[in-house]
Write an enzyme that holds these catalytic residues in place. Structure first.
Site, mmCIF file in Angstrom:
data_model
loop_
_atom_site.group_PDB
_atom_site.id
_atom_site.type_symbol
_atom_site.label_atom_id
_atom_site.label_comp_id
_atom_site.label_asym_id
_atom_site.label_seq_id
_atom_site.Cartn_x
_atom_site.Cartn_y
_atom_site.Cartn_z
ATOM 1 N N HIS A 141 -21.260 26.863 -42.581
ATOM 2 C CA HIS A 141 -20.439 25.991 -41.630
ATOM 3 C C HIS A 141 -19.312 25.294 -42.304
ATOM 4 O O HIS A 141 -19.000 25.447 -43.698
ATOM 5 C CB HIS A 141 -21.215 24.772 -41.202
ATOM 6 C CG HIS A 141 -21.924 24.183 -42.219
ATOM 7 N ND1 HIS A 141 -20.983 23.030 -43.065
ATOM 8 C CD2 HIS A 141 -23.027 23.913 -43.089
ATOM 9 C CE1 HIS A 141 -21.759 22.485 -43.928
ATOM 10 N NE2 HIS A 141 -22.898 22.891 -43.789
ATOM 11 N N GLU A 184 -30.787 23.972 -43.029
ATOM 12 C CA GLU A 184 -30.750 23.738 -44.243
ATOM 13 C C GLU A 184 -31.948 23.306 -44.802
ATOM 14 O O GLU A 184 -32.752 22.740 -44.131
ATOM 15 C CB GLU A 184 -29.600 23.003 -44.603
ATOM 16 C CG GLU A 184 -29.377 22.267 -46.247
ATOM 17 C CD GLU A 184 -28.937 23.422 -46.974
ATOM 18 O OE1 GLU A 184 -29.887 24.253 -47.747
ATOM 19 O OE2 GLU A 184 -27.696 23.746 -47.251
#
Length: 202
Positions: free
Chosen positions: A8, A81
């Protein structure tokens, strides 16, 4: 066919070196620009499927691509994550100070032990690899882009390169970088084509 693993764009937590984990932090202004630049680069690749973590920073990066490609994003929380529990929102310096017992206690296995409310590194890697294996088997004949997180991409590379978790820091994955993995000709092995690539920025 290939799997494009995209970290990202930047967040304010990246800027201030704070741990994000499962905190749902949005892209910063810089991160939004990174996502747009990345999207403009990826638009020429004919992807069959687009996957993204459901956390905003990854999903917003995927949305920048989806806006110009008009492709559907498959949202999957398994692309999140590592969950860092009580460490989330803290800087590494704060963690080292507040949890010195964790780092200084020789009886603790830092790879297998999880901070309260979080995942262990072993558990995180197991989750990431199980999901990635599922995708690579499902999409052998497809071009796939996956918008996810640095930790996830690192775990996949560790697995493919046969590097132990204790040496994980040697692999760097920067914001808005591209890592490409593809099956070889007889589908017997996954190969790393690009790693942490930012060359599209010029």
């Amino acid at each position: 066919m290939a799997f494009y693993l995209i970290r990202h764009g930047e967040t304010v937590y990246n800027q201030s070196k704070k741990m994000q984990g499962w905190l749902d932090i949005e892209l910063s202004e810089i991160g939004q620009l990174q996502a747009e630049s990345l999207a403009n680069h990826l638009i020429d690749i004919p992807f069959d499927f687009v996957y993204a973590s459901d956390l905003k920073r990854a999903y917003q990066t995927a949305e920048a691509y989806s806006r110009i490609s008009h492709q559907h994003i498959i949202k999957d929380e398994r692309l999140r994550e590592i969950r860092l529990g009580e460490w989330e929102g803290k800087t590494w310096k704060e963690v080292k100070t507040d949890y010195d017992y964790f780092f200084n206690n020789q009886t603790i296995n830092h790879i297998e032990e999880a901070i309260h409310g979080g995942e262990s590194l072993v558990g995180f890697k197991s989750r990431v690899i199980a999901h990635f294996n599922e995708l690579t088997q499902k999409h052998k004949d497809d071009e796939v882009v996956i918008f996810t997180h640095g930790g996830n991409i690192r775990m996949i590379l560790l697995e493919l390169l046969n590097i132990p978790l204790t040496e994980r820091e040697i692999i760097m994955i920067e914001n808005a970088s591209i890592t490409v993995i593809a099956w070889n000709k007889d589908f017997s092995k996954l190969e790393i084509i690009k790693q942490n690539d930012l060359s599209y920025k010029g």
